[in-house]
Design a protein around this motif. Structure first.
Motif, PDB file in Angstrom:
ATOM      1  N   ARG A 164      40.428  23.111  77.327  1.00  0.00           N
ATOM      2  CA  ARG A 164      40.228  24.247  78.212  1.00  0.00           C
ATOM      3  C   ARG A 164      40.613  23.901  79.649  1.00  0.00           C
ATOM      4  NH1 ARG A 164      34.608  27.603  78.998  1.00  0.00           N
ATOM      5  NH2 ARG A 164      33.835  25.556  79.641  1.00  0.00           N
ATOM      6  N   GLN A 165      40.264  22.711  80.102  1.00  0.00           N
ATOM      7  CA  GLN A 165      40.583  22.323  81.470  1.00  0.00           C
ATOM      8  C   GLN A 165      42.071  22.026  81.646  1.00  0.00           C
ATOM      9  OE1 GLN A 165      37.875  19.184  82.602  1.00  0.00           O
ATOM     10  NE2 GLN A 165      36.125  20.557  82.721  1.00  0.00           N
ATOM     11  N   ALA A 166      42.724  21.521  80.586  1.00  0.00           N
ATOM     12  CA  ALA A 166      44.165  21.290  80.664  1.00  0.00           C
ATOM     13  C   ALA A 166      44.938  22.599  80.728  1.00  0.00           C
ATOM     14  CB  ALA A 166      44.633  20.467  79.463  1.00  0.00           C
ATOM     15  N   ALA A 167      44.371  23.653  80.138  1.00  0.00           N
ATOM     16  CA  ALA A 167      44.907  25.014  80.218  1.00  0.00           C
ATOM     17  C   ALA A 167      46.354  25.146  79.768  1.00  0.00           C
ATOM     18  CB  ALA A 167      44.747  25.560  81.636  1.00  0.00           C
ATOM     19  N   PRO A 168      46.731  24.614  78.583  1.00  0.00           N
ATOM     20  CA  PRO A 168      48.083  24.883  78.080  1.00  0.00           C
ATOM     21  C   PRO A 168      48.247  26.372  77.785  1.00  0.00           C
ATOM     22  CG  PRO A 168      46.719  23.911  76.363  1.00  0.00           C
ATOM     23  CD  PRO A 168      45.915  23.849  77.628  1.00  0.00           C
ATOM     24  N   GLN A 169      49.468  26.859  77.943  1.00  0.00           N
ATOM     25  CA  GLN A 169      49.745  28.262  77.681  1.00  0.00           C
ATOM     26  C   GLN A 169      49.882  28.500  76.183  1.00  0.00           C
ATOM     27  OE1 GLN A 169      49.816  30.619  80.337  1.00  0.00           O
ATOM     28  NE2 GLN A 169      48.919  28.769  81.217  1.00  0.00           N
ATOM     29  N   ALA A 170      49.529  29.693  75.733  1.00  0.00           N
ATOM     30  CA  ALA A 170      49.630  30.035  74.316  1.00  0.00           C
ATOM     31  C   ALA A 170      51.034  29.747  73.810  1.00  0.00           C
ATOM     32  CB  ALA A 170      49.283  31.508  74.100  1.00  0.00           C
ATOM     33  N   GLY A 171      51.105  29.069  72.661  1.00  0.00           N
ATOM     34  CA  GLY A 171      52.387  28.745  72.064  1.00  0.00           C
ATOM     35  C   GLY A 171      52.961  27.414  72.487  1.00  0.00           C
ATOM     36  N   GLU A 172      52.395  26.775  73.536  1.00  0.00           N
ATOM     37  CA  GLU A 172      52.897  25.470  73.952  1.00  0.00           C
ATOM     38  C   GLU A 172      52.521  24.405  72.931  1.00  0.00           C
ATOM     39  OE1 GLU A 172      53.360  25.654  78.776  1.00  0.00           O
ATOM     40  OE2 GLU A 172      51.537  24.744  77.967  1.00  0.00           O
ATOM     41  N   VAL A 174      50.938  21.152  71.628  1.00  0.00           N
ATOM     42  CA  VAL A 174      49.796  20.271  71.902  1.00  0.00           C
ATOM     43  C   VAL A 174      49.626  19.335  70.719  1.00  0.00           C
ATOM     44  CG1 VAL A 174      47.288  20.172  72.150  1.00  0.00           C
ATOM     45  CG2 VAL A 174      48.594  21.861  73.445  1.00  0.00           C
ATOM     46  N   ALA A 175      49.504  18.048  71.020  1.00  0.00           N
ATOM     47  CA  ALA A 175      49.367  17.046  69.956  1.00  0.00           C
ATOM     48  C   ALA A 175      47.963  16.464  69.954  1.00  0.00           C
ATOM     49  CB  ALA A 175      50.390  15.934  70.143  1.00  0.00           C
ATOM     50  N   VAL A 176      47.473  16.175  68.757  1.00  0.00           N
ATOM     51  CA  VAL A 176      46.192  15.486  68.574  1.00  0.00           C
ATOM     52  C   VAL A 176      46.489  14.176  67.870  1.00  0.00           C
ATOM     53  CG1 VAL A 176      43.898  15.573  67.551  1.00  0.00           C
ATOM     54  CG2 VAL A 176      44.955  17.676  68.426  1.00  0.00           C
ATOM     55  N   ALA A 236      55.383  17.600  74.403  1.00  0.00           N
ATOM     56  CA  ALA A 236      54.028  18.147  74.372  1.00  0.00           C
ATOM     57  C   ALA A 236      53.523  18.414  75.777  1.00  0.00           C
ATOM     58  CB  ALA A 236      53.084  17.178  73.661  1.00  0.00           C
ATOM     59  N   SER A 237      52.925  19.583  75.970  1.00  0.00           N
ATOM     60  CA  SER A 237      52.291  19.865  77.263  1.00  0.00           C
ATOM     61  C   SER A 237      50.988  19.085  77.396  1.00  0.00           C
ATOM     62  CB  SER A 237      52.032  21.353  77.425  1.00  0.00           C
ATOM     63  OG  SER A 237      51.127  21.826  76.447  1.00  0.00           O
ATOM     64  N   VAL A 238      50.328  18.834  76.270  1.00  0.00           N
ATOM     65  CA  VAL A 238      49.082  18.067  76.256  1.00  0.00           C
ATOM     66  C   VAL A 238      49.055  17.203  75.001  1.00  0.00           C
ATOM     67  CG1 VAL A 238      46.554  18.171  76.134  1.00  0.00           C
ATOM     68  CG2 VAL A 238      47.792  19.864  77.494  1.00  0.00           C
ATOM     69  N   VAL A 239      48.628  15.959  75.163  1.00  0.00           N
ATOM     70  CA  VAL A 239      48.314  15.098  74.023  1.00  0.00           C
ATOM     71  C   VAL A 239      46.863  14.680  74.157  1.00  0.00           C
ATOM     72  CG1 VAL A 239      48.753  12.942  72.806  1.00  0.00           C
ATOM     73  CG2 VAL A 239      50.674  14.232  73.752  1.00  0.00           C
ATOM     74  N   LEU A 240      46.064  14.983  73.141  1.00  0.00           N
ATOM     75  CA  LEU A 240      44.676  14.530  73.079  1.00  0.00           C
ATOM     76  C   LEU A 240      44.653  13.225  72.285  1.00  0.00           C
ATOM     77  CD1 LEU A 240      42.963  17.932  72.165  1.00  0.00           C
ATOM     78  CD2 LEU A 240      43.177  16.902  74.444  1.00  0.00           C
ATOM     79  N   ALA A 241      44.397  12.115  72.972  1.00  0.00           N
ATOM     80  CA  ALA A 241      44.432  10.800  72.335  1.00  0.00           C
ATOM     81  C   ALA A 241      43.015  10.410  71.930  1.00  0.00           C
ATOM     82  CB  ALA A 241      45.022   9.765  73.278  1.00  0.00           C
ATOM     83  N   THR A 242      42.723  10.463  70.637  1.00  0.00           N
ATOM     84  CA  THR A 242      41.357  10.220  70.166  1.00  0.00           C
ATOM     85  C   THR A 242      41.197   8.898  69.435  1.00  0.00           C
ATOM     86  OG1 THR A 242      41.551  11.232  67.961  1.00  0.00           O
ATOM     87  CG2 THR A 242      41.194  12.723  69.815  1.00  0.00           C
ATOM     88  N   ALA A 243      42.310   8.235  69.087  1.00  0.00           N
ATOM     89  CA  ALA A 243      42.201   6.978  68.359  1.00  0.00           C
ATOM     90  C   ALA A 243      41.693   5.878  69.278  1.00  0.00           C
ATOM     91  CB  ALA A 243      43.558   6.590  67.768  1.00  0.00           C
ATOM     92  N   ALA A 244      40.865   4.994  68.753  1.00  0.00           N
ATOM     93  CA  ALA A 244      40.277   3.920  69.564  1.00  0.00           C
ATOM     94  C   ALA A 244      41.249   2.756  69.670  1.00  0.00           C
ATOM     95  CB  ALA A 244      38.953   3.470  68.963  1.00  0.00           C
TER      96      ALA A 244
END
Length: 343
Positions: A164-172, A174-176, A236-244
């Motif tokens: 939500r704070q990164a605020a990518p636009q719809a359709g952009e 985004v990688a997890v 990617a406009s945003v990458v959420l990096a969750t791996a340790a």
């Protein structure tokens, strides 16, 4: 129902062991509430509390871990307006802002400098009762059962708020990265927010599940360079990096689109390495995400209910907390372990 005089809690010792103990039920002090716990998630961040890695308490002192708590208010201390006994509530990693420090005065409650960490600087939710600051309370709707709501108190909030704070636009795009206890929620949030979703993981064993959870694309990081694969999809406009693993995050920077953001969520001891031109040319950024406020969490719960975001959980009774913790550490859990206080 009469409140008992004692309650069961799982206490972690300095060497990382767990013991079932009986503690006296005490009245909450001013500005605090006592919660009768129904469920508590088992989070990887519990490790820091068990071993006192952040130095939040005296060396060698035991702690009751757990910061993904859902239950009902059992007692109110003095000076707690707006909450009632019996009300359904939750509390997450941050145990309630102080309201008077410099960061609080600026409205930055997440970075309050006088805020307890539940299950680390004060006892957490691996117990039948927990006492917390009222400022840390989250109102939990009846539409979510306690087991489903518990992992949303920390894991869910962190992913929801970061996006939500990164605020990518719809359709952009985004990688997890990392399809585990955090990532499996990130895929759901990203898809429900109308984004083009990429799942990144090692091997192909999680590909089918990732697609079921919302991924449009899947990248096997053992077969291709994930940064190059992201650029082949447009960046990617945003990458959420969750791996340790910092090493696994390093190649992702070059997969960002111009002004793209690598948001670090998975805590790890090894560093992220980046070539400075990858940041400079394209104005890319690397940043961290630390959970959110109770108000953010209420938004998260409302979104999760409306959009059908739910954690995949394995449930164990409170007395098996040590086994649940070990299963979480092993990586075998699919995907969040949750403790319950009733059969």
């Amino acid at each position: 129902m009469t409140t008992p005089t004692t309650y069961r809690a799982i206490q972690a010792t300095a060497d990382g062991g767990f013991a079932l103990v009986e503690r006296a039920v005490t009245d909450p002090g001013p500005g605090r509430v006592r919660i009768a716990v129904e469920a508590c998630g088992v989070c990887h961040s519990d490790v820091a509390g068990v071993y006192n890695m952040l130095g939040n308490r005296a060396a060698g002192s035991p702690i009751v871990p757990g910061h993904e708590v859902v239950g009902r208010i059992d007692a109110l201390g003095d000076g707690v307006p707006g909450w009632t006994v019996g009300q359904r509530v939750g509390v997450g990693y941050l145990g309630g802002h102080c309201g008077v420090c410099r960061m609080c005065r600026r409205g930055d409650f997440v970075n309050c400098t006088d805020q307890p960490v539940l299950g680390d600087s004060e006892d957490g939710g691996y117990a039948e009762f927990v006492t917390v600051r009222a400022s840390g309370l989250v109102s939990v709707p009846d539409a979510l059962d306690a087991v489903a709501a518990a992992p949303l108190m920390c894991a869910g909030l962190t992913l929801f708020n970061a996006l939500r704070q990164a605020a990518p636009q719809a359709g952009e795009l985004v990688a997890v990265q990392g399809i585990g206890g955090l990532g499996h929620l990130g895929l759901q949030y990203a898809r429900k927010m109308g984004l083009q979703v990429v799942a990144i993981a090692r091997g192909t064993d999680k590909q089918e599940l990732a697609e079921q959870l919302g991924a449009h694309h899947y990248i096997d990081s053992t077969a291709v360079d994930p940064g190059e694969a992201l650029q082949a999809l447009g960046g990617a406009s945003v990458v959420l990096a969750t791996a340790a693993s910092g090493a696994s995050m390093s190649p992702l920077v070059k997969g960002l689109a111009p002004r793209g953001r690598l948001i670090v969520i998975g805590a790890t001891a090894d560093p992220i390495e980046v070539a400075t031109p990858e940041l400079i040319f394209g104005s890319r950024t690397i940043e961290g995400a630390l959970t959110g406020t109770p108000s953010d969490n209420e938004d998260n719960l409302a979104f999760s209910i409306a959009q059908g975001v739910r954690p995949l959980v394995e449930v164990m009774p409170l007395e098996q907390a040590g086994d649940a913790y070990a299963r979480m550490l092993s990586g075998a859990a699919r995907f969040r372990m949750v403790l319950t206080t009733t059969a």
